[in-house]
Design an enzyme around this catalytic site. Structure first.
Site, PDB file in Angstrom:
ATOM      1  CD  GLU A  60      -5.480   1.745 -13.079  1.00  0.00           C
ATOM      2  OE1 GLU A  60      -6.219   0.805 -13.452  1.00  0.00           O
ATOM      3  OE2 GLU A  60      -5.513   2.202 -11.922  1.00  0.00           O
ATOM      4  CG  HIS A 129      -0.044   1.560  -2.862  1.00  0.00           C
ATOM      5  ND1 HIS A 129      -0.800   0.433  -3.004  1.00  0.00           N
ATOM      6  CD2 HIS A 129      -0.919   2.600  -2.849  1.00  0.00           C
ATOM      7  CE1 HIS A 129      -2.073   0.757  -3.058  1.00  0.00           C
ATOM      8  NE2 HIS A 129      -2.190   2.068  -2.969  1.00  0.00           N
TER       9      HIS A 129
END
Lengths: 325, 425
Positions: A60, A129
C-alpha cells in the site's frame, strides 16, 4: 435514467472520466484484471488497457507513494486501497507527503489524485475489513475526505474528486455498495466537495450522519413515524471540509443535535461536530448534543459485529431521548 | 442424509456459477475432497465435501447459477439426521484459481454484501436546502432549564442580553418571581454514629419546620431589646385582679401587653403589615389579629385574638385564656390560626428573661415578652427594688428600619409604664 447501485455509479464515474481524460489512471490490488474485490473497477482494464488500469503488488505504501509521483508528473491517479484496514501501510505517504504538497510548494501546486477504498463493516468480514477511519484522515490538513451514501452522490462526488486539483480521499461505504438502486443520470455531473445535503427537512431535531449510517437513520425514522417527531436528516457527505453552514443553520432551527457515526466513539467525527455546534449554535440548544456511535473497541468479527454497529433501534432511542430532554 | 447447501463458506459469497463437478450421483466421496468448483466474482471456489458418503443428488448442472441457501448436493453419510451446517463453515477455503475479469452482477468475494433491488428516491440537487430563519430565542442551556423549571415559555420572553439573549434575570421577571431564591436549598441529611433512634416527626412539627425555615429564608431579621420598670402596671393588676377573678377572668399581664401593642400598631401601621415581594408593595392591614405563641406538648402553635383593637382588657384577658386553653387541648379552630397580623411570644412563660423571636411570615415583626421579676434598679438616683419587664422586638429589616423599631417599642414601653394610658385609649 438508469437504475444503478452505488458501486455501479462509481464504476460509471471512473469509466466516464477515463474516457474523457486520458490522464486518469486506475490501479490497486486486484483493481485491474479482476476489477477489484467488489467489482468497482470491473470492465475498465478491458476498455482502457493495462497501461491505464492495472494491478499492483500488495504494497500500500507503493500504491499511495506512486500516486504522488504520478500526480506530480501530470497524471490523475485514482488509486484503490483494497480495504479500509489496509490503508495503514500507505498512511505515511498520505500524511507526510500527499497531504502536504500544496503547503510544501507554498500553494504552487497540488496533487490531483484520488485514493479510494471501501469502508465500514456490516458485511460479516474478517479483521481489517470493517473499519471506519474518517477521523484518521479527516484530521489531516491538506486532505479532502468524502463519503457518499447514495448512487447519485457517489457518481457526482467521484467526478468532483477526480477533477479536484488536490488529493481527495474517497471512502466507499461497502455495506451499501449493492443495497438499493437509484436513478443516476447518464451525463457527467458534479457534487461539490464540502457541501452536506439535507436529506429530509424537519423541525425537532437535527441528525447528521453519512455513508451507510444514512440508511440506518432512515430506518430509525421509519420506526418513529407515529411518534410525531420531525427529524431533519443531514448527509454530511464531506468529512473534510465540514459544511458548517448547513449544520449550524439546521441546529439553530431545531435546537437539538445528534450525530450518528459507525466509527468508534472517542475522538470520532461526532466529537468534532458536537464541538462545532457548541461553538456556533450554543445559545440555540434545547438539549445536550448527543452521538450514537460504535463502541470503543476493535471492530468485532462476524459473530459479534452486529452488536457493535449502530442499529436503527439505538438511533431511534437517542432521537426520542433528545427530543424529550 | 446430508443436505449440503451453498451457504456461508466463511467469506460470504452470495451466488455463483457451478463450473465443474468432481463427482456424479452414486460416487463415493471423502470428507475434504473437492466436490465442485463454483465460480464467483473473481475466484473459483473449490467446495470440499463436509462428510464421507455417497452422492445422492446434485443441486444443478455445470453452468447453472446457484444462490446462497440452495442445495448443492445431497450426500448419504449414513446418518438419518441432518447435520447442522455450522460445522462445515471453517473447513472451507476458497482458492484463487482462474480469476474472473468480469461479473458485475456478482457480489464480492470477501464478506456478505447486502444486495437489494430496492429503488431509492432520486436525488434532486436543485431543490437545495433553504436557510430557514431560526425562530428560537438565544439562551444558554442553563437559562432554558431555568425557564422550564419555572414553567415559563422562554420563546415568549424578550431578552435583555447581547443580541437579545434571554438572561436569567429576564426569566425571573417573566415569572414574576424576580426575587425568588435562585437555587432551592438542598436538603441536608444527618449522619450520626452511635446509639441513636430515628423517630418520624409529627405533622405539626413538619409545619413548624416549614414555617420557621421559610421565615428565616425570606426575612432578614434584626432584634432590638429593652426593659421597662412596670411597677404601676403591677400595682394596677394587683388591685383589679380579684374583681376580675370574681367574673371568672384570670387577668394576666398579656392582656395589658396586647392592648399596648394594638395601640402602638395603630400609630405605626407598617408594623401591622406584610411585604409582597413579587408586587413590591406593602400590604397594610386594617384589622388587628394578635397572635400568641402557645406552648403545647406537641409543639408551638400560634392562635390569634381577632380584632384585638375592639376589645377591652378584660375581654382580652378572657379570650387569651380561652384561646390558649383550646390550643393546649388541640381544640383550636383553623380560622383562629389564620390571618394573624402581629405576634407576641412569651419567654417569661418559660421563665426566661429574653430571647430573639422569629417573625411569623408574612408578618413583619414579633414582640418577645420576658419574665417579669423584681430587680435592683436605679430610680431617681436611688437603688430601688422594681418590677422589670424585658422586651425584645424582631423586625423584618427590609421594610422596617432600626429607628422605626425603636419608636414602636418606645410607644409600647410608655403605655406599659403608665397603664392608665391604656385605659384612656
Amino acid at each position: 435514467m438508469a437504475l444503478l447501485t452505488l458501486l455501479d455509479a462509481i464504476n460509471q464515474a471512473l469509466d466516464q472520466k477515463m474516457s474523457e481524460d486520458s490522464r486518469v489512471v486506475v490501479y490497486g490490488e486486484d483493481a485491474g484484471y479482476e476489477g477489484g474485490v467488489f467489482r468497482v473497477t470491473a470492465g475498465l482494464q478491458k476498455k482502457y488497457g493495462e497501461d491505464r488500469v492495472f494491478d499492483t503488488p500488495i504494497a500500500e505504501a507503493a500504491i499511495t507513494g506512486s500516486a504522488i509521483g504520478m500526480a506530480i508528473n501530470g497524471l490523475i491517479p485514482v488509486a484503490e486501497i483494497q480495504f479500509d484496514g489496509f490503508v495503514f501501510p500507505g498512511y505515511t505517504e498520505i500524511v507526510t507527503h500527499m497531504a502536504r504538497y500544496r503547503n510544501r510548494t507554498r500553494g504552487g501546486y497540488g496533487l490531483p489524485l484520488v485514493v479510494r477504498f471501501p469502508v465500514g463493516g456490516g458485511i460479516r468480514a474478517l479483521e481489517h475489513h470493517s473499519e471506519s477511519i474518517e477521523t484518521l484522515l479527516g484530521h489531516i490538513p491538506g486532505l479532502k475526505v468524502v463519503i457518499p451514501s447514495t448512487p447519485y452522490d457517489a457518481k457526482g462526488l467521484m467526478i468532483s474528486a477526480i477533477e479536484d486539483p488536490d488529493p481527495v480521499i474517497f471512502m466507499e461505504p461497502k455495506r451499501i455498495y449493492r443495497a438499493g438502486k437509484q436513478e443516476v443520470p447518464e451525463d457527467m455531473y458534479r457534487i461539490p466537495i464540502g457541501k452536506a445535503k439535507v436529506v429530509k427537512e424537519g423541525t425537532d431535531v437535527t441528525v447528521v450522519a453519512w455513508g451507510a449510517m444514512i440508511r440506518e437513520t432512515e430506518k430509525a425514522m421509519k420506526q418513529l413515524e407515529d411518534q410525531n417527531i420531525s427529524v431533519e436528516l443531514i448527509d454530511l457527505r464531506s468529512i473534510n471540509p465540514i459544511d458548517e453552514e448547513t449544520i449550524i443553520n439546521s441546529v439553530k432551527k431545531t435546537g437539538r443535535f445528534i450525530v450518528v457515526q459507525e466509527a468508534v466513539k472517542s475522538y470520532g467525527p461526532g466529537a468534532e461536530l458536537i464541538s462545532l455546534v457548541n461553538e456556533k449554535a450554543f445559545l440555540y440548544l434545547e438539549a445536550a448534543p448527543a452521538r450514537v456511535t460504535g463502541f470503543d473497541i476493535t471492530v468485532p468479527l462476524t459473530k459479534g459485529e452486529m452488536y457493535h454497529f449502530v442499529s436503527p433501534e439505538r438511533i431511534a432511542h437517542q432521537i426520542k431521548r433528545t427530543v424529550e430532554f | 442424509m446430508y443436505d449440503f447447501k451453498f451457504a456461508d463458506i466463511g467469506e460470504g459469497i452470495h451466488e455463483g456459477k457451478i463450473l465443474k463437478w468432481s463427482f456424479k450421483v452414486g460416487d463415493k466421496v471423502k470428507e475434504g475432497e473437492t466436490l465442485v468448483v463454483v465460480e464467483t466474482d473473481k475466484v473459483n471456489a473449490e467446495l470440499p465435501s463436509p462428510v464421507d458418503g455417497i452422492i445422492k443428488k446434485l443441486g444443478g448442472k455445470e453452468g447453472d447459477m446457484i444462490e446462497v441457501g440452495d442445495t448443492i448436493v445431497i450426500i448419504d453419510d449414513g446418518s438419518s439426521e441432518e447435520i447442522k451446517e455450522d460445522k462445515k463453515e471453517e473447513k472451507k477455503e476458497e482458492k484463487k484459481e482462474e480469476p474472473l475479469s468480469e461479473g458485475e452482477n456478482a457480489p464480492s468475494v470477501i464478506g456478505a454484501l447486502e444486495v437489494t433491488s430496492e429503488v431509492m428516491a432520486s436525488s434532486d440537487e436543485s431543490s437545495s436546502h433553504k436557510d430557514i430563519e431560526s425562530k428560537k430565542v438565544l439562551a444558554t442551556p442553563v437559562a432554558r432549564k431555568l425557564a422550564k423549571d419555572m414553567g415559563v415559555d422562554i420563546q415568549t420572553i424578550k431578552g435583555s442580553g447581547e443580541h437579545g439573549r434571554v438572561m436569567k434575570e429576564d426569566i425571573y421577571q417573566a415569572s414574576e418571581q424576580k426575587l425568588a431564591p435562585k437555587v432551592e436549598r438542598q436538603k441536608v441529611s444527618v449522619s450520626v454514629q452511635g446509639d441513636v433512634e430515628y423517630v418520624p416527626i409529627t405533622k405539626l412539627r413538619k409545619a413548624i419546620v416549614n414555617s420557621m425555615t421559610k421565615a428565616k429564608d425570606i426575612i432578614p431579621h434584626s432584634t432590638i431589646m429593652d426593659e421597662i420598670v412596670i411597677d404601676k402596671l403591677v400595682d394596677l393588676r394587683n388591685r383589679v385582679k380579684e374583681q376580675a377573678a370574681a367574673e371568672n377572668i384570670k387577668l394576666t399581664y398579656m392582656a395589658f401587653i396586647i392592648k399596648a401593642v394594638v395601640l402602638a400598631l395603630k400609630e405605626y401601621p407598617f408594623f401591622n403589615a406584610s411585604y409582597d415581594e413579587v408586587k413590591e408593595q406593602m400590604v397594610y392591614k386594617k384589622f388587628y389579629n394578635i397572635g400568641m405563641a402557645v406552648d403545647t406538648k406537641d409543639g408551638l402553635i400560634v392562635p390569634n385574638i381577632k380584632d384585638a383593637d375592639q376589645k377591652s382588657i378584660l375581654e382580652l384577658a378572657r379570650e387569651i385564656r380561652g384561646v390558649a386553653d383550646r390550643t393546649i387541648e388541640r381544640k383550636v379552630q383553623l380560622h383562629e390560626l389564620q390571618n394573624t397580623t402581629f405576634s407576641i411570644t412569651n419567654f417569661g412563660a418559660s421563665d426566661l428573661i429574653s430571647g430573639t423571636p422569629i417573625i411569623n411570615h408574612p408578618e413583619v415583626a414579633i414582640l418577645g415578652v420576658g419574665k417579669i421579676s423584681q430587680r435592683a434598679m436605679v430610680i431617681d438616683g436611688e437603688i430601688k427594688a422594681a418590677y422589670v419587664l424585658p422586651l425584645s422586638l424582631s423586625i423584618d429589616h427590609r421594610v422596617i428600619d432600626g429607628a422605626d423599631a425603636g419608636r414602636f417599642l418606645t410607644k409600647i414601653k410608655s403605655l406599659l409604664k403608665e397603664p392608665m394610658m391604656l385605659l384612656l385609649n
